[in-house]
Design an enzyme around this catalytic site. Sequence first.
Site, PDB file in Angstrom:
ATOM      1  N   LYS A 256      15.182  -7.546  12.501  1.00 56.43           N
ATOM      2  CA  LYS A 256      15.739  -7.769  11.165  1.00 56.43           C
ATOM      3  C   LYS A 256      16.913  -8.758  11.214  1.00 56.43           C
ATOM      4  O   LYS A 256      17.121  -9.528  10.280  1.00 56.43           O
ATOM      5  CB  LYS A 256      16.168  -6.445  10.538  1.00 56.43           C
ATOM      6  CG  LYS A 256      14.996  -5.524  10.191  1.00 56.43           C
ATOM      7  CD  LYS A 256      14.034  -6.178   9.213  1.00 56.43           C
ATOM      8  CE  LYS A 256      12.970  -5.215   8.705  1.00 56.43           C
ATOM      9  NZ  LYS A 256      12.036  -5.878   7.755  1.00 56.43           N
TER      10      LYS A 256
ATOM     11  N   SER B  27      15.092  -6.990   4.559  1.00 51.07           N
ATOM     12  CA  SER B  27      15.727  -6.759   5.847  1.00 51.07           C
ATOM     13  C   SER B  27      16.319  -5.348   5.852  1.00 51.07           C
ATOM     14  O   SER B  27      15.849  -4.463   5.133  1.00 51.07           O
ATOM     15  CB  SER B  27      16.787  -7.822   6.105  1.00 51.07           C
ATOM     16  OG  SER B  27      17.346  -7.692   7.389  1.00 51.07           O
TER      17      SER B  27
ATOM     18  N   TYR C 136      14.241  -2.974  16.573  1.00 48.56           N
ATOM     19  CA  TYR C 136      14.115  -3.055  15.106  1.00 48.56           C
ATOM     20  C   TYR C 136      15.315  -3.813  14.540  1.00 48.56           C
ATOM     21  O   TYR C 136      15.153  -4.726  13.721  1.00 48.56           O
ATOM     22  CB  TYR C 136      14.039  -1.656  14.503  1.00 48.56           C
ATOM     23  CG  TYR C 136      14.066  -1.662  12.987  1.00 48.56           C
ATOM     24  CD1 TYR C 136      12.950  -2.081  12.264  1.00 48.56           C
ATOM     25  CD2 TYR C 136      15.204  -1.267  12.289  1.00 48.56           C
ATOM     26  CE1 TYR C 136      12.980  -2.104  10.876  1.00 48.56           C
ATOM     27  CE2 TYR C 136      15.238  -1.289  10.906  1.00 48.56           C
ATOM     28  CZ  TYR C 136      14.120  -1.706  10.206  1.00 48.56           C
ATOM     29  OH  TYR C 136      14.159  -1.733   8.831  1.00 48.56           O
TER      30      TYR C 136
ATOM     31  N   SER D  77       0.810  -1.231   0.000  1.00 51.58           N
ATOM     32  CA  SER D  77       0.000   0.000   0.000  1.00 51.58           C
ATOM     33  C   SER D  77       0.835   1.269   0.000  1.00 51.58           C
ATOM     34  O   SER D  77       0.303   2.365  -0.225  1.00 51.58           O
ATOM     35  CB  SER D  77      -0.933   0.005   1.218  1.00 51.58           C
ATOM     36  OG  SER D  77      -0.189  -0.004   2.429  1.00 51.58           O
TER      37      SER D  77
END
Length: 262
Positions: A142, A124, A138, A9
């Site tokens: 990843k 990633s 975060y 989106s």
Amino acid sequence: MVCIITGASSGVGKACAEYFSKQGYKVYGFSRTKVENASFESLSVDVTNLEVVKAAVEQILSKESQIDFVLNNAGKGMLGSFEDATKQEIFDLFNLNLIGCLNLVKAVMPQMRKQNSGIFFNVSSVGSSMGLPFRGYYSASKAALDKCTEAFRFEIKNTGIQALTLNLGDVDTNIASGRILSEVSTHYKDVYKRVTDKIGEHVSAGFDPIEVAYFVEKCLKSKKRLKSSYTLAPFSQKRGVILKKFLPKNLYEKLLANYSGV
């Protein structure tokens, strides 16, 4: 060719979905909210819900005979200190960045195994190779995706299926609008502001998301076995990943602190 692109989106996902659609690929874009008037087939899919993902894949396979690649792009960032983040915030981050990817693998692998071909491109970050200040969770999410993808490659070694990570640096998107923002304690306020100001500057100077589409297409056309990971990032960030392998740890930490605004 038929593909599934998650997080379609906005940002990287939308840029890739639109690009591959224009190139004649049959593109199915997954996002929580259906994209109106899209140039690709937009489906409302919550990738953290395995049953919903499986139903969407079955819907695709009722019309298509194959799925050639999946771009596991759906994900989000998170800002906050290691100390202050809540259990729910951490869960929500890993649920999307790692489990969302796993759900696509679970749903698509039976078809790829049947056709003995296919590629998973798992998006990633260069931040997976270092603990970024106020983005530690975060980085961890990843890094988990990197290691799971590496392990997965061994597990599918004797099939015609491939998996790899695209470790992205800063991309000029609206990623900030979807970040999880932890409440930050008073004693972190000043340094947190400096770091977030730097982050904003880096994102604004990031590369165009269409570059990811170009690179994925290059991989699709390659006749060689693909590597486990590829870094797509501005030069300064690529250099940072390389330097970590060779510099003394304290020196590298000092350089990263300066770059981050700590």
